[in-house]
Write an enzyme that holds these catalytic residues in place. Structure first.
Site, PDB file in Angstrom:
ATOM      1  N   TRP B  16      -1.598  -0.610   9.748  1.00 32.52           N
ATOM      2  CA  TRP B  16      -2.094   0.303   8.568  1.00 32.52           C
ATOM      3  C   TRP B  16      -3.083   0.095   8.207  1.00 32.52           C
ATOM      4  CZ3 TRP B  16      -1.093   4.449   7.307  1.00 32.52           C
ATOM      5  CH2 TRP B  16      -0.507   4.944   6.100  1.00 32.52           C
ATOM      6  N   GLY B 138       3.944   6.390   1.293  1.00 31.69           N
ATOM      7  CA  GLY B 138       4.823   7.171   1.515  1.00 31.69           C
ATOM      8  C   GLY B 138       5.274   7.321   3.136  1.00 31.69           C
ATOM      9  N   LYS B 193      11.962  -0.295  -0.716  1.00 33.18           N
ATOM     10  CA  LYS B 193      13.193   0.406   0.338  1.00 33.18           C
ATOM     11  C   LYS B 193      13.381  -0.241   1.872  1.00 33.18           C
ATOM     12  CE  LYS B 193       8.961   0.627   2.952  1.00 33.18           C
ATOM     13  NZ  LYS B 193       8.065   1.309   2.890  1.00 33.18           N
ATOM     14  N   ASP B 246      10.131   7.432   2.202  1.00 33.58           N
ATOM     15  CA  ASP B 246       9.497   7.288   2.658  1.00 33.58           C
ATOM     16  C   ASP B 246      11.187   6.145   3.311  1.00 33.58           C
ATOM     17  OD1 ASP B 246       7.563   3.867   1.518  1.00 33.58           O
ATOM     18  OD2 ASP B 246       8.228   4.552   3.622  1.00 33.58           O
ATOM     19  N   ARG B 257      10.745  -4.551  11.015  1.00 35.39           N
ATOM     20  CA  ARG B 257      11.560  -6.324  11.658  1.00 35.39           C
ATOM     21  C   ARG B 257      11.968  -6.066  10.837  1.00 35.39           C
ATOM     22  NH1 ARG B 257       5.292  -7.132  11.233  1.00 35.39           N
ATOM     23  NH2 ARG B 257       5.285  -6.586   9.762  1.00 35.39           N
ATOM     24  N   VAL B 281       6.949 -12.375   8.468  1.00 38.34           N
ATOM     25  CA  VAL B 281       7.645 -11.814   7.673  1.00 38.34           C
ATOM     26  C   VAL B 281       7.909 -10.838   8.023  1.00 38.34           C
ATOM     27  CG1 VAL B 281       9.336 -12.099   5.655  1.00 38.34           C
ATOM     28  CG2 VAL B 281       8.131 -13.969   6.687  1.00 38.34           C
ATOM     29  N   GLU B 283       8.701  -7.799   4.863  1.00 35.66           N
ATOM     30  CA  GLU B 283       9.215  -7.752   3.785  1.00 35.66           C
ATOM     31  C   GLU B 283       9.803  -7.620   2.893  1.00 35.66           C
ATOM     32  OE1 GLU B 283       4.973  -8.077   2.509  1.00 35.66           O
ATOM     33  OE2 GLU B 283       6.907  -8.032   1.043  1.00 35.66           O
TER      34      GLU B 283
END
Lengths: 546, 338
Positions: B16, B138, B193, B246, B257, B281, B283
């Site tokens: 990102w 977003g 989210k 999002d 993931r 991992v 999140e």
């Protein structure tokens, strides 16, 4: 007067210069807004003043002062609708100058020196014209204020900041005695005199007006609601700060009605500090920095406590923002308060918090700002835009002032000095709450508390639990302790100390002792003094529940 | 001769971070990325390739890289921080040593610090001298952005200047940046989210269909909003790009993931095997622990969060969790009617 030669806040020589600067700035700002937005016509601005003042006359009545004011306005704005822009600008200027003149203080260095020497007697003389015999018999000896008013905290650091820049002291506000007490304390601690806006209603008698002026007060007429007056007031504050005049603002705006430490701050005047700082930078001033010094004023008993809590409970505070007929305006009450308080040792405590910059950062002994990790920060960066220019930015600066407000609140919180009356009131009120779980506050105050008896042997362990918890908080730098609250078994001493204060002044004692019991007498005041300790999560230690 | 906008710094050279660098370059800015790896920095500077994450994309020549944070701080006053949430504090604390009062920081990291339950903007305030802080969030799947597909994000800050500079930094004909004043709301939505995304993986793993996915996303948005408002966020934020936008993108992203964790759990794999099989991992696995604790403390009803927590940390069977969620008492859809 003090150990260092301080800058004179507003001598008569500077006064004219300040009034004229304020006038120029207000007019310039308004002319600028008129040129940018056609709907902001000059005539509208002036008519707004006339409209509000006429409304005020209708609601307050046509006193001689009001008539004089309306007459001035009429004459200053004659022919408004048929005047050209140049004439309208002159009218605007006349109005602004009129308000600036009314606001500007009349500080005199010699009178200040005299006033602070005689303040202990003056406190009494201000509110009641007594015969010399009565005056002298009221005090059996010259009251030694230093034994009664403890001044603590970062005094040397504040002194240094006053040397290096301009300070704005921001005290908590419980009483109209605050500005007088702060005035005395600043002088006693070797700190400079402060300029501050005192409500015009406080200048009600000649002697008080004389002392208010000589202690650095400028007049704020809270009855005037129109924007032109508020703008003039704002620029007055900005200009005197730019002149290096140390100032005082009560960020709570008004006295705390409920007795709690301020949770909501008014940011209007506080924002003038940042404006003045940016102007200082733009003008290349040698010592441009302005520092904020939060100060807690902690009374064991509050002069206007009964009226304030009554007002809070009636929720009339919204409409009675200016309370004029409280204890402060009753000479006998004030005399009784002052003389009784002067008999008690270690009555009240003022605690100066760590000085900070206008962005809420703590500053070191050299006046350099430190970030949360203790690293030095050049604060000019905060007011620099993307192109590297120092600029005013209203939206940005409003946000900075909000953050400053949060930092001041946090300072108030950790520098609140707990006194015996707060501790006992908190203990007793929470015991009453535990006895009436789920009960409505107002019902509890009115019907379920008065005359309630608690054996001292049940009160002391709860009070001891509270003082233990307060000591822990003090060790964690979350609160300060005053009076008899200290490590060791102090609960009994705290209780007796509080009982003495509670019986000495208010119309009826807040609580009283009868044999081996404590009787709750004035529930509203009990609630008021208890409120000082709300916000630290102490309720559970008194109730014994988690 | 091209007129460039203000120089942009980016802390973090992951997928990102690199995509953001490309967006900033596309918007007409010179960009400097900070990376820990000298090898990576050299590759950026010589061949303009991020060989770890985007080996097939040639990045703009207006993007260069450094391993020196003080270089970055001198180069740019506007810095975007994209460090992973578990190392965020350490990274920004070091960054803070090189910053001044005129630096503006916008973070694009979604998560909550487990040890302190703090949001990333709060950590920026604690660890740096910067006051002008914002968050970017977003429906921004990095792969699609790197492939030039149109997208949008929200940037939230209490300072309008931060919003304006972020919009100027990133807006182009393929990326739109909308402003917001609600940092808490955007950050909470961005972090939570990931929890719902794990559940989305379970929905797909159990082959429950489109209706179920829609129900999950909708009711997931409700509980995220409920949690957010308890923390002072604005309700409207959760209907925006940082909220429902999002959430939809993340739940639909089957390769993520978080999605994989839910999918594999629902197919009977053990958590330790699932987590061991991922190179990093997810999140949501971390965030659900923090949020579960916070929700318990402030007494906020979050059934999907509790369901995910029970699957990950209490050994609950995904089918049973699904059954329990479906047998909860029905109420009004909108909280204020209850």
């Amino acid at each position: 007067m003090s150990e260092i030669e301080w800058r004179i806040p507003v001598s008569e020589d500077e006064r004219g210069d300040i009034v004229s600067k304020v006038t120029d700035r207000v007019v310039a700002e308004l002319m600028d807004s008129v040129s940018k937005s056609p709907e902001n016509e000059l005539e509208y601005i002036i008519n707004d003043v006339l409209y509000h003042e006429k409304q005020r006359a209708r609601s307050e009545g046509y006193s001689s002062e009001m008539k004089e004011e309306l007459s001035f306005l009429k004459s200053a704005t004659r022919g408004l609708s048929s005047s050209d822009d140049e004439k309208k600008e002159l009218m605007l200027r006349k109005l602004v100058q009129h308000y600036a003149e009314d606001i500007a203080g009349h500080f005199d260095k010699k009178v200040y020196a005299f006033t602070t020497k005689i303040l202990p007697i003056g406190l009494e003389a201000i509110f009641n014209v007594q015969s010399p015999d009565t005056l002298l018999s009221g005090f059996s000896h010259m009251p030694d204020l230093r034994a009664r008013i403890a001044i603590r905290g970062n005094i040397d650091h504040v002194k240094e900041m006053a040397r290096k820049g301009t300070i704005i002291v921001t005290p908590t506000h419980s009483s109209n005695m605050d500005s007088v007490v702060v005035g005395w304390a600043m002088n006693e601690a070797g700190l400079p005199p402060l300029n501050y806006g005192a409500g015009k209603n406080l200048f009600t008698n000649y002697l008080l007006s004389f002392f208010m002026n000589s202690l650095g007060a400028y007049k704020v007429d809270r009855r005037i609601k129109h924007s032109l007056y508020k703008d003039t007031l704002k620029y007055y504050s900005i200009v005197i700060l730019e002149h290096g005049c140390h100032s005082l603002f009560f960020p709570g705006g008004t006295r705390s009605r409920s007795g709690t430490v301020e949770k909501k701050l008014k940011l209007g005047l506080l924002g003038t500090g940042l404006k003045a700082f940016i102007n200082n930078l733009l003008a290349g001033k040698e010592n441009p920095n302005i520092y904020v010094v939060p100060l807690t004023i902690n009374y064991p008993i509050v002069l206007e406590g009964e009226t304030l809590i009554d007002d809070y409970l009636k929720e009339a505070g919204k409409s009675r923002y200016i309370i004029e007929d409280d204890e402060f305006s009753k000479p006998f009450k004030t005399f009784k308060f002052a003389s009784n308080l002067m008999k008690m040792e270690s009555s009240m405590t003022l605690h100066f918090g760590e000085p900070m910059d206008l962005f809420g950062n703590i500053v070191d002994e050299n006046g350099v700002s430190l970030d949360p990790r203790g690293r030095q920060v050049d604060v000019r960066g905060y007011v620099t835009n993307g192109a590297g220019e120092i600029v005013h930015d209203d939206a940005r600066d409003a946000e900075y002032t909000k953050e400053l407000g949060e930092a001041i609140k946090e300072s108030f919180h950790r520098n609140t000095v707990v006194l015996s009356t707060h501790a006992l009131a908190f203990t007793l009120f929470n015991m009453l709450r535990c006895d009436n779980p789920g009960s409505d506050l107002y019902r509890m105050l009115r019907f379920e508390g008065e005359g309630k008896k608690y054996p001292i042997k049940t009160v002391l362990p709860r009070l001891a639990a509270l003082t233990d918890e307060l000591l822990k908080l003090n060790n964690e730098n979350k609160i300060k302790l005053g009076g008899p609250i200290r490590p060791g078994d102090c609960a009994q001493e705290v209780m007796y100390d509080a009982l003495r204060f509670f019986s000495m002044y208010h119309t009826k004692p807040v609580v009283s002792r009868r044999s081996e019991n404590i009787i709750l007498t004035d529930l509203n005041l009990l609630y008021y003094y208890h409120n000082r300790l709300v916000g630290w999560g102490l309720e559970k230690c008194v109730s014994g529940r988690n | 001769m091209t007129d460039y906008g203000e120089p942009i710094g980016i802390v973090g050279s992951g997928s990102w971070g690199t995509a953001l660098a490309q967006l900033a370059a596309d918007a007409g800015h010179k960009v400097l990325i900070w990376t820990r790896s000298q090898e990576k920095a050299d590759a950026f500077n010589s061949s303009h390739i991020n060989s770890t994450y985007w080996p097939d994309h040639k990045l703009s020549e207006d993007i260069s890289a450094t391993t020196d944070l003080s270089d970055l701080a001198s180069f740019a006053k506007f810095i975007i921080v994209v460090a992973p949430s578990h190392g965020f504090r350490e990274t920004v604390s070091t960054l803070g040593e090189h910053l001044a009062g005129d630096h503006v920081l916008v973070h694009a990291t979604k998560g909550i610090e487990l040890e302190t339950l703090k949001r990333m903007s709060e950590i920026l305030k604690e660890e740096t001298p910067a006051k002008r802080i914002g968050v970017l969030s977003g429906p921004n799947l990095a792969a699609e952005i790197m492939n030039g597909m149109p997208a949008a994000a929200a940037v939230a800050s209490k300072f309008p200047e931060v919003v304006e500079r972020a919009q100027s930094a990133l807006t182009s004909n393929r990326f739109r940046v909308y402003g917001s004043r609600d940092m808490a709301g955007v950050e909470i939505a961005g972090a939570l989210k990931n929890i719902v995304a794990i559940c989305a993986g379970v929905v797909n793993g159990l082959e429950l269909g489109t209706n179920t996915m829609a129900m999950l996303i909708t009711r997931g948005a409700v509980e995220i909003q409920r949690f957010g408002m308890k923390h002072g966020a604005d309700a409207e934020t959760f209907s925006g790009l940082g909220g429902i936008g999002d959430l939809i993108a993340t739940c639909m992203s089957v390769l993520s993931r978080n999605h994989q964790v839910g999918l594999r759990l629902s197919r009977g794999e053990k958590l330790e095997d699932v987590l061991g099989g991922l190179n990093r991992v997810a999140e949501g696995v971390r965030t659900v622990r923090a949020v579960h604790e916070m929700a318990r403390r402030i007494k906020v009803d979050m059934p999907i969060t509790w369901g995910v927590h029970s699957m990950l940390y209490e050994g609950a069977d995904p089918k049973e969790v699904s059954g329990k969620l479906m047998s909860r008492q029905t109420k009004y859809e909108v909280d204020s009617y209850n």
